[in-house]
Each structure stands twice: as C-alpha cells, then as structure tokens.
Scaffold this motif. Structure first.
Motif, PDB file in Angstrom:
ATOM      1  N   GLU A 460       0.840  -1.204   0.000  1.00 55.76           N
ATOM      2  CA  GLU A 460       0.000   0.000   0.000  1.00 55.76           C
ATOM      3  C   GLU A 460       0.870   1.248   0.000  1.00 55.76           C
ATOM      4  O   GLU A 460       0.560   2.236  -0.688  1.00 55.76           O
ATOM      5  N   ALA A 461       1.970   1.215   0.755  1.00 57.28           N
ATOM      6  CA  ALA A 461       2.866   2.367   0.785  1.00 57.28           C
ATOM      7  C   ALA A 461       3.412   2.657  -0.605  1.00 57.28           C
ATOM      8  O   ALA A 461       3.555   3.823  -1.005  1.00 57.28           O
ATOM      9  N   LEU A 462       3.682   1.616  -1.350  1.00 57.61           N
ATOM     10  CA  LEU A 462       4.222   1.782  -2.697  1.00 57.61           C
ATOM     11  C   LEU A 462       3.235   2.513  -3.604  1.00 57.61           C
ATOM     12  O   LEU A 462       3.626   3.294  -4.467  1.00 57.61           O
ATOM     13  N   THR A 463       1.955   2.271  -3.405  1.00 54.28           N
ATOM     14  CA  THR A 463       0.943   2.947  -4.232  1.00 54.28           C
ATOM     15  C   THR A 463       0.812   4.421  -3.885  1.00 54.28           C
ATOM     16  O   THR A 463       0.354   5.219  -4.717  1.00 54.28           O
ATOM     17  N   LEU A 464       1.203   4.804  -2.658  1.00 48.64           N
ATOM     18  CA  LEU A 464       1.058   6.195  -2.223  1.00 48.64           C
ATOM     19  C   LEU A 464       2.308   7.024  -2.464  1.00 48.64           C
ATOM     20  O   LEU A 464       2.242   8.247  -2.578  1.00 48.64           O
ATOM     21  N   SER A 465       3.472   6.372  -2.518  1.00 48.42           N
ATOM     22  CA  SER A 465       4.725   7.110  -2.624  1.00 48.42           C
ATOM     23  C   SER A 465       4.914   7.687  -4.024  1.00 48.42           C
ATOM     24  O   SER A 465       4.671   7.010  -5.028  1.00 48.42           O
ATOM     25  N   VAL A 466       5.378   8.927  -4.063  1.00 51.63           N
ATOM     26  CA  VAL A 466       5.660   9.579  -5.356  1.00 51.63           C
ATOM     27  C   VAL A 466       7.139   9.897  -5.502  1.00 51.63           C
ATOM     28  O   VAL A 466       7.563  10.423  -6.535  1.00 51.63           O
ATOM     29  N   ASP A 467       7.918   9.589  -4.481  1.00 54.00           N
ATOM     30  CA  ASP A 467       9.354   9.864  -4.506  1.00 54.00           C
ATOM     31  C   ASP A 467      10.094   8.628  -5.020  1.00 54.00           C
ATOM     32  O   ASP A 467       9.967   7.537  -4.462  1.00 54.00           O
ATOM     33  N   ALA A 468      10.872   8.784  -6.070  1.00 53.50           N
ATOM     34  CA  ALA A 468      11.526   7.636  -6.716  1.00 53.50           C
ATOM     35  C   ALA A 468      12.497   6.926  -5.764  1.00 53.50           C
ATOM     36  O   ALA A 468      12.550   5.695  -5.717  1.00 53.50           O
ATOM     37  N   ALA A 469      13.276   7.689  -4.997  1.00 52.97           N
ATOM     38  CA  ALA A 469      14.230   7.074  -4.080  1.00 52.97           C
ATOM     39  C   ALA A 469      13.503   6.292  -2.986  1.00 52.97           C
ATOM     40  O   ALA A 469      13.920   5.192  -2.600  1.00 52.97           O
ATOM     41  N   GLN A 470      12.403   6.863  -2.500  1.00 51.55           N
ATOM     42  CA  GLN A 470      11.619   6.176  -1.464  1.00 51.55           C
ATOM     43  C   GLN A 470      10.999   4.904  -2.014  1.00 51.55           C
ATOM     44  O   GLN A 470      10.987   3.860  -1.354  1.00 51.55           O
ATOM     45  N   ARG A 471      10.491   4.974  -3.249  1.00 54.78           N
ATOM     46  CA  ARG A 471       9.896   3.786  -3.857  1.00 54.78           C
ATOM     47  C   ARG A 471      10.940   2.676  -4.030  1.00 54.78           C
ATOM     48  O   ARG A 471      10.664   1.493  -3.822  1.00 54.78           O
ATOM     49  N   ALA A 472      12.145   3.053  -4.422  1.00 58.82           N
ATOM     50  CA  ALA A 472      13.205   2.052  -4.593  1.00 58.82           C
ATOM     51  C   ALA A 472      13.518   1.371  -3.265  1.00 58.82           C
ATOM     52  O   ALA A 472      13.716   0.149  -3.205  1.00 58.82           O
ATOM     53  N   GLN A 473      13.556   2.165  -2.185  1.00 60.83           N
ATOM     54  CA  GLN A 473      13.843   1.594  -0.870  1.00 60.83           C
ATOM     55  C   GLN A 473      12.714   0.673  -0.419  1.00 60.83           C
ATOM     56  O   GLN A 473      12.951  -0.403   0.137  1.00 60.83           O
ATOM     57  N   ILE A 474      11.477   1.089  -0.666  1.00 61.01           N
ATOM     58  CA  ILE A 474      10.330   0.243  -0.314  1.00 61.01           C
ATOM     59  C   ILE A 474      10.402  -1.072  -1.079  1.00 61.01           C
ATOM     60  O   ILE A 474      10.176  -2.147  -0.521  1.00 61.01           O
ATOM     61  N   ARG A 475      10.725  -0.997  -2.364  1.00 64.70           N
ATOM     62  CA  ARG A 475      10.788  -2.212  -3.175  1.00 64.70           C
ATOM     63  C   ARG A 475      11.899  -3.150  -2.695  1.00 64.70           C
ATOM     64  O   ARG A 475      11.752  -4.370  -2.733  1.00 64.70           O
ATOM     65  N   THR A 476      13.006  -2.573  -2.264  1.00 68.16           N
ATOM     66  CA  THR A 476      14.105  -3.407  -1.771  1.00 68.16           C
ATOM     67  C   THR A 476      13.661  -4.210  -0.553  1.00 68.16           C
ATOM     68  O   THR A 476      13.885  -5.425  -0.470  1.00 68.16           O
ATOM     69  N   VAL A 477      13.026  -3.539   0.395  1.00 70.05           N
ATOM     70  CA  VAL A 477      12.569  -4.216   1.619  1.00 70.05           C
ATOM     71  C   VAL A 477      11.423  -5.174   1.297  1.00 70.05           C
ATOM     72  O   VAL A 477      11.372  -6.305   1.778  1.00 70.05           O
ATOM     73  N   LEU A 478      10.504  -4.717   0.441  1.00 69.54           N
ATOM     74  CA  LEU A 478       9.355  -5.536   0.076  1.00 69.54           C
ATOM     75  C   LEU A 478       9.787  -6.782  -0.682  1.00 69.54           C
ATOM     76  O   LEU A 478       9.278  -7.887  -0.443  1.00 69.54           O
ATOM     77  N   GLY A 479      10.747  -6.623  -1.580  1.00 69.22           N
ATOM     78  CA  GLY A 479      11.251  -7.791  -2.317  1.00 69.22           C
ATOM     79  C   GLY A 479      11.869  -8.812  -1.377  1.00 69.22           C
ATOM     80  O   GLY A 479      11.659 -10.022  -1.531  1.00 69.22           O
ATOM     81  N   GLY A 480      12.617  -8.316  -0.381  1.00 72.87           N
ATOM     82  CA  GLY A 480      13.210  -9.228   0.589  1.00 72.87           C
ATOM     83  C   GLY A 480      12.156  -9.977   1.385  1.00 72.87           C
ATOM     84  O   GLY A 480      12.283 -11.183   1.624  1.00 72.87           O
ATOM     85  N   ALA A 481      11.089  -9.278   1.790  1.00 75.62           N
ATOM     86  CA  ALA A 481      10.012  -9.931   2.547  1.00 75.62           C
ATOM     87  C   ALA A 481       9.326 -10.999   1.694  1.00 75.62           C
ATOM     88  O   ALA A 481       9.036 -12.105   2.170  1.00 75.62           O
ATOM     89  N   LEU A 482       9.057 -10.680   0.429  1.00 74.10           N
ATOM     90  CA  LEU A 482       8.432 -11.663  -0.465  1.00 74.10           C
ATOM     91  C   LEU A 482       9.339 -12.865  -0.682  1.00 74.10           C
ATOM     92  O   LEU A 482       8.873 -14.011  -0.745  1.00 74.10           O
TER      93      LEU A 482
END
Length: 949
Positions: A460-482
């Motif tokens: 859900e955070a990924l859908t709300l974030s508009v900052d590219a650096a923040q999205r990359a960090q979210i994806r890194t953590v999210l990918g690890g969790a998946l």
C-alpha cells in the motif's frame, strides 16, 4: 492440617520447593504452572514466594493483564522497576556495563531511534545476573498468557541460560489451547528444559472438604448436596468457593432437595454472585466496579473516581462496600487518591466487564484515554485504551498511537509498535503523507516478525509514494520480505519493476542484488544465471549497492566453483558497510563470507568478528544469526569444533528468538556436521529435525540439510539410504547452480557410501570427479578431502600416492581437522600395505584431532597406534598451539587483568563458559593461577605441541 486452598497440591508444592533450592545452589531453570482459571495457580505462586523468601531468595513479581498486552516490555517492567526504583537514590551498578542497553526499557522515551532488540535482551539478561549477585533470584509471573511479545522474547532468551544462574523463573498460565497461545509462549512452554506442572481440579472428596469448611458452622451439608457441588463445578476450587458464597447469600439450605438448583447455578456461579451482590449495592458501587474493570486491575482510586464521575469520598465508601462483599480487595495506602483497587480474581473482573455493552465499552475506554492524557500518564497506558475505541478520524488518537509506537520501538519491541500503528491506520490519519509514513513504519516493524503483514503495509505504501528514491527503498525491503515468504514470482516482479524506476545507479545495483538473491530460494530461473556475465562486466562503483551486488555475485560464483568469487567477496566486505544492513537483506553479507570460508581464507575472520561485535553493539537479533552462523562455519572448516558449536548455538538462539525459519536449514545442518565430527550422532539428528526440512525438494537451502543427513546415515551404517540421500543432495545443489565440493562435498560422500557397499568402480568415479572440481576451486581443504577419499577408493600404490598428496596439500593449510584425517588415513593405509608407519605423523594426527575435539578420529588414531605397537592410551596436547581460538582470546584477556565477569561481557558469553575455558587453559598451559597465564603465553609462542599420558 493442610489448608483448604492447598488441598491435593502436595506434588506441586514439593516440585516448586525442589526447584527453589536448586536455584539457591546456582542451578536455575523454569517452572510452568498451567491450569484453567480458578484451579489455584495464584495460590501456588504465593506459596512458592513464601518458600523462596524463607530460603533467602529475592522475589520479583509480575502479572499479565489483558488490557496491557501491547505494553512494550510491560511484564519486564513490572518485574524489575520496583527493585530499580529502590536503588535510584543511591549508587547502583545494576544498569552498568553489559546491562546498560536495558536502561531504555525503564527510562522515559527521549528518542525516536529504535533500540536494537538483541541489545535490549542481552542487557536485561545482564540486569538479571546483576540482580542475582546479592541473593538468588526468583522471577515470578502470573497470567503469562497475557504477556506482551517483547517480554516473552526476553523470557525465551533467558531460559536457555538459566541452568548456570541462581535464578528461577516461575510462570503461571491458562491452558495454551484455551488461550490460543502466542508462538513465543508456545515455544517457551514446549522447551524440554522446563518443569511443567498441571494442577488439576479437586477430587470429589477434597471438594466436599472445601465446601463443608466454607459453609456456616451451623449449616450441615448432606452428601447429595456436596456431590452436586462437585458435579456443578467439576472440582474447580474458585467456582466451588463462589458457589458457596451464593448458597450463603441466598440462604439455600445444603440439602439433597436443592441439588438440582446447585447444578443449575454451578457454571454461572461467579456471574450470578456478582449480579446478586450488585443488586444489593448502590448504583455508584456498580459504576465504580465497572470503571475499575475498564481502567484495569490495580487502578488508582483518584482516577477510578474521575472515570466513574463520582467524588473521591463516595468512591472510598463504595470500595469499602465492594470489599465487604468479596468483589474488591486493596492494600492500605497513605494517599486516598493513590490507593490501588483490585478485583479478588480475574474471573470477577471478567464478569463485571462482560456486563458492559459494546457502545458503553467504547465510550468508557475513550473517557479513560482522555483522563490519562490529561494526567500526563505514560503514553502506552493511554494507547491501551485508544486501541479499544471506535475509529473516528481523530488526529489526537493518531498522535497518541504513533507516540506509543515510537516508545515501543525505542524499547526494542517492534511487535507492540506494529499493534499501535495498525490501529492508527484504522483511525485513519487525516493526510496522505501521514498515512504513507505510518504504512512504512508499520511495514518496517512487521518485517521483523510478520512478513505477510509487512508485505500488505509496504504494498500500500508503494501505491502512495511519489518519490523515486523512497519507492526504490520500499521495493528493496518488500522484495526481501516476499523472498523470505518464498513468493518468488512476486519478488521477481517487484525487483524487475524497480529496475525500470530506479532513481540512480546505486539503487539499481541494490535491486539487482535483490533480484539475484532469488537464486537462494528458486533455482529455476535460467535467465538470471545467463545475466550474470553481463552484470559482472558493469563498471565497479564504490557504493553500498555495488557491495550488495558483489556479495550476491560472490555467492553465485562460489557455488559454481569459479575462483572469481574471491574478488567479489573481498570487494563486498572491503569497508564493512555491508555489515550495517538490518532489514530483509541482512543475509547479503553471507554472500561475501561464504566464498572466503570455502576458499580457506582466514582473513574472513576479521570481518566475521567485526560482524559479531557490530550485531551486539547495534543489538539486532536478525543480524546475529548470519554473523554467528558464518563464523561458526569458518571454525568448522578449520576444525575448531567446540568453537563452531558455540557460535552455531548462538545463531540458533537468535533464529528462534526472531522467528527466522529461512535460516534454519543452514544453521541446523552445520550444527549437525559439528556434532557428527564429535561423535554426537543423536544430537546431530535433533539438529537436523529442528530445521523443519522434510524433503530435499523443498525450496531454500535444503541441500545443506540433505547432505548432512547423508553423512549421518552413513555413520549409522545405513549405506544404501545414505547413498541415495547424498545423490539427492547433489541433484538439488546442481539445481541451484552448485558444483563446488568446498560447499557441498556430495560426491566424496557418495564415494564413501559406495566403498562401504563394495561398489569400488563407482566410488572411484565419484571421487575422481570431486578431485577435478576441487582443483578447479583451488582450496586446500576441498582438495585434501577429495584426495583422501579418492585415495581410499583407489587403494594400492596409487591410493597411497593420493593420500600422501592429501597430507602434503593440507600440511600448511588452516584445515586442521581435515589434515588430521589425512594423516590418520595415510598411516592406516601404510599399515595395511605392510609398509612402515611414521609414528610422528600418526601422533600429529591424533594431537590435532584431540585439539579439534573430534573424538571418533582420536579413537581411530589410537586404535591404529595400538595396532602398530604403540602404548598411548590418551593424548592431552599442551602449549599455546593447543588452545582453541576462544580459549586463546580468554587467555589473552586474563593476561590483561580482566575478571571472569568482564571477559563474559566482552565476549558475549556466560560467566560459566568463562570458567570452563579457564579450566582448559590452566590444563593446557600447565599453570595453576591467573597470574601465570601471561608468562606462559609469552613463553609458548613457538613451543610445539606435547603429548601427555
């Protein structure tokens, strides 16, 4: 005469007394009392407290409260705060040294910086030790089923270390099946080291005794009436007492004619008693009792009066009334406002609380939150009530819950923080930015213990974030969790999408590292394997992302047996930045360490020691496991089995405490390998079962477990099954792109099985293949093992040459145990060939095996020595070179003047472990006191090993 409330409790009392006296003697442990409400657990605790205090023990008490389940370290604070408060006005060492990180649990929140969970647990452990210095200690917890997760985690950390402490943990809980026990409590309760007591209902005869004693002296009970009382309550002591209260209050005669009425009353005795008593009391008494039920047992009278909206004078009068009718109890207090009010039993509170309608409950908790806020109460007390209100979009509620989450994180309790943040999202926050921040905070907390929850929040955070650096960090953590959830297709999509949206080259490399980490779990991705050559051609950069990528490339190339892995690993670990990772990516440093360990590069120990120290300093449990596991692997490859076992055990405790299932296959398999080299086969089997791996085809690092199972089966002489298991390990390893025998020597394992089955030609083929692959990788340990097994398979003069080559290859390597095995095998082969056996080489092999604590190899060497006419019964190597790395470090600290306690704190081990090391050091250095250690260390730098008789 036995007190009526202790009828038929002789066995429980005797066991508690035994454990109390054992703890007084320094042999602590845990006792768990498990029984339904009303059976008398609290009464047994009270008796245990009296016995402990009579024995000179210090008793610290805590009680789980349903309303306070989310308080960060709530139970821990109950246990220790009173004792700490008594020392605040005088100098105290309780929270100094290794115990210092525990101070965050007891101090007001002054920072939003999260406290490392391990630092907190380790600090609390040392606080417990410090508390026990003046007198043996009892930690007593009632209603542990309502403990907060952080406190349970501390108990889980403490229990395995109690056997060497004068500390007894006594807990009482309702049956776990009734209460849907938290996983940590379930794991704690099933620990084989604990003593479990399950007091049951009273017998029919004891029930009759209790009822008869509770009735009025002039009321004679008929047998059928007493029998009905037992049938109505199933022998539950509390229900029996409350049933008698109803009988007395309603003036029911104790005759057989009223048996049917008793059967009807029994199950509702407490609710009926409360209802009857309330009907006799003024409305203000009912309001007061309901306010205490909402505010929580032990609430202060001033707050209760304000909540019930009555005067303090009226409230005091109502308390007296409620005490007289056995609903409340309270201790005398010098201040009327601060007087604390309690229900006589939790079931009575439940009956009162249960009378409130949902709407009234919500309003009552909202009013409680307002009153506590106005009183500047601890934020978690306010948040406990906010959790029980209806969402209304209230920004003040959002602020309270976020503040409580910050406090929980600062104390090292991500579970509590996540509970507050989830409720915060339901409120919800009024702005999109606030919601995004809360989602990221909740996702970050959740990934430490609830990966499914983390994924939901971060998506859900990924859908709300508009900052590219923040999205990359979210994806890194999210990918690890998946990835950890084995949802590899989703993880793949997450990383791939992130690569197209990466804000810079460093973020891109971080995401590429995450993408390649899929190969840990899912080897069926040939497109990733094909991309490695292209990725390696990328220009090297000095960044964290580049180091993460190098770590993954090193891991993959090491599995492939490609020595270029060494260069990747060195770059990955070059400045220690990789060791700072604490999230789902914490296993990335393993990619840097594993190739160096497999290549026999002892330089890796500097990084591993730094990682262990760093993990302790920052106190993150999830970072402990890989650091200890990989250092244990390094000791294992060098043959220091005791040191390896110690590190693997530390990693195992970290994995259990953090609930990291994905790390179990590596840890359990390598722990088993160390056990097997020591001849402890039953313990090896337990370690393999602990991994939870049932099949070689399961996802993840299961090939480590399968390879270890093959060796265990061979050692137990199940050669056919061992062979098929070794081949399964090989197939699975190859599916992951692996062929390096320094990581999984499945071919030599298969060859040993084939030799035992007399299938010589096949054994030679597998052994020869491993020799070729080992030379490709160029590591002495792998080459030496492959040559040794190949020499056994070849036999004759060719076999002797291979064994000599193995000895020559290993002579100057750090692989002591493998060198010892080669020396013993060469001696044995020479004897069988009728050739002269060089006794010095056999002696050397036995010495090294003894230093490594490899008992089976020592016995094998001694048997060979006896066969050729030797008389040595046992070897006892002495001198500096006989010290293991852990013993040497302890000896150096002793020489520097450190006390056992200081050494334990420095090396993150127990004082008992230091004592054990000290005994071995004295023996090996041939000294009798600490002062001689320094002299002997300086004088033994070049002294050779000596055999003892």
């Amino acid at each position: 005469m036995k007190q009526n409330d202790l009828l038929e409790r002789e066995q429980e009392l005797d066991t508690l007394a035994e454990r109390i006296f054992a703890a007084c003697s320094g042999s602590g442990g845990m006792v768990l009392l498990e029984a339904s409400a009303g059976i008398g657990k609290s009464r047994l605790l009270s008796e245990a407290k009296a016995t402990a205090e009579a024995a000179g023990m210090k008793v610290l008490f805590g009680q789980g409260v349903e309303l306070e389940k989310e308080f960060a370290f709530g139970i821990v604070r109950q246990l220790f705060e009173p004792a700490l408060a008594s020392t605040r006005t005088e100098p105290s060492n309780l929270l100094l040294g290794a115990a210092a990180p525990a101070a965050a649990v007891f101090e007001p929140v002054t920072t939003a910086i999260p406290s490392g969970d391990f630092a907190t647990l380790h600090g609390l452990y040392w606080l417990t030790i410090n508390m026990a210095q003046t007198a043996p200690l009892v930690l007593m917890i009632d209603d542990v089923q309502w403990s907060d997760e952080a406190s349970l985690r501390f108990l889980s950390y403490l229990v395995p270390r109690l056997d060497v402490l004068p500390v007894l943990l006594v807990t009482a809980t309702r049956p776990r099946a009734e209460e849907k026990a938290a996983p940590l409590l379930e794991a704690l309760a099933t620990d084989p080291s604990i003593v479990e007591l399950k007091p049951g209902p009273l017998s029919r005869q004891a029930s009759a005794t209790l009822v008869a004693a509770a009735l009025s002296p002039d009321m004679q009970a008929e047998e059928s009436f007493l029998s009905a009382c037992y049938d109505a309550t199933a022998g539950n002591p509390l229900l029996l007492k409350q049933l008698v209260q109803v009988v007395v209050t309603e003036k029911i005669s104790a005759t057989g004619e009223n048996a049917s009425r008793i059967l009807e009353l029994g199950p509702r005795a407490i609710a009926r008693y409360v209802s009857v008593r309330f009907n006799e009391l003024p409305p203000d008494a009912r309001k007061l009792a309901q306010s205490v039920a909402v505010l929580g047992d032990g609430a202060e009278l001033g707050l209760v009066a304000a909540h019930a909206q009555i005067s303090i004078k009226t409230a005091a009068q109502m308390v007296d009334m409620l005490q007289r009718v056995n609903i409340f109890w309270s201790r005398p207090s010098p201040s009327l406002l601060a007087k604390k009010v309690h229900f006589v039993h939790g079931l009575v509170r439940t009956a009162v609380y249960g009378e409130l309608t949902p709407d009234v409950l919500m309003d009552s908790h909202a009013r409680a939150a307002e009153l506590l806020t106005a009183a500047d109460a601890d934020i978690e007390h306010v948040a406990a009530h906010a959790l029980n209100t209806l969402p209304s979009g209230n920004d003040q509620t959002v602020h309270i819950l976020r503040s409580a989450a910050t406090g929980a994180l600062s104390r090292g309790s991500p579970e509590s923080a996540r509970a507050y943040l989830r409720r915060c999202l339901e409120e919800p926050p009024s702005s999109k930015k606030d919601r995004l921040d809360v989602l990221i905070e909740a996702g970050t907390c959740s990934q430490l213990f609830d990966l499914d929850g983390a994924v939901a929040h971060l998506k859900e955070a990924l859908t709300l974030s508009v900052d590219a650096a923040q999205r990359a960090q979210i994806r890194t953590v999210l990918g690890g969790a998946l990835l950890w959830l084995h949802r590899t297709n989703e993880a793949h999509e997450m990383y791939e999408t992130g690569l197209t949206d990466a804000p810079d080259e460093d973020a891109r490399r971080e995401l590429l590292a995450g993408l390649l980490s899929l190969l840990f779990i899912d080897p069926n991705r040939p497109e990733l394997i094909k991309s490695i050559d292209e990725i390696e051609r990328m220009e090297h950069r000095d960044s964290l992302g580049a180091r993460e990528l190098d770590a993954m490339l090193g891991y993959i190339r090491a599995h492939q047996g490609n020595p270029v892995a060494i260069d990747h690993s060195r770059r990955a670990l070059s400045d220690g930045r990789l060791l700072q990772l604490t999230g789902g990516e914490i296993y990335l440093p393993m990619g840097g360490w594993l190739p160096l360990i497999a290549a026999d590069r002892t330089e890796v120990l500097a990084s591993l020691n730094e990682a262990v120290a760093n993990a302790h300093e920052r106190g993150v449990i999830r970072a402990m496991a890989p650091a200890y596991d990989m250092r244990g692997s390094s000791w294992l490859c060098q043959g220091y089995l005791a040191d390896a076992q110690a590190d693997f055990t530390q990693a195992m405790h970290a994995l259990n405490a953090a609930g990291i299932a994905i790390g179990k296959p590596y840890n359990g398999s390598h722990r088993a390998q160390a056990f097997m080299s020591q001849g402890r086969l039953d313990e090896a089997e337990k370690a393999l079962k602990w991994t939870g791996v049932r099949s070689a085809d399961e996802p993840g690092l299961t090939y480590f477990v399968t390879a270890a199972k093959a060796r265990l089966l061979r050692l137990r002489q199940h050669y056919e099954l061992a062979l098929s298991t070794a081949l399964q390990a090989g197939r699975r390893f190859e599916m992951h792109g692996g062929c390096n025998p320094a990581i999984i020597p499945w071919r030599s394992e298969a060859a040993l099985c084939l030799l035992a089955l007399n299938r010589i030609d096949e054994a030679r083929q597998y052994a020869a293949e491993e020799v070729y692959l080992a030379y490709e990788w160029k590591a002495p340990r792998a080459i030496g093992r492959a040559l040794r097994v190949s020499g056994l398979a070849e036999g004759g003069s060719a076999g002797l040459e291979l064994l000599r080559e193995a000895v020559h290859t290993l002579a100057d390597s750090p692989a002591r145990l493998e060198y010892a095995a080669a020396l013993v095998e060469l001696s044995s082969a020479l004897r069988r060939a009728g050739q002269r056996v060089p006794r010095d080489k056999l002696h050397r092999g036995i010495e090294l095996a003894e230093i490594c604590t490899a008992t089976p190899l020592v016995q094998r060497g001694l048997a060979e020595l006896k066969t050729i006419g030797g008389r040595l019964d046992r070897v006892r190597p002495t001198g500096r070179q006989s010290l293991t790395p852990s013993e040497l470090r302890v000896a150096e600290l002793i020489a520097s003047g450190a006390s056992n306690r200081e050494i334990a704190q420095c090396l993150f081990i127990t004082v008992k472990t230091v004592d054990i090391h000290l005994g071995d050091i004295y023996r090996k250095l041939n000294v009798t006191c600490r002062d001689e250690v320094s002299t002997r260390l300086l004088g033994l730098d070049t002294e050779p090993l000596h055999l003892g008789h």
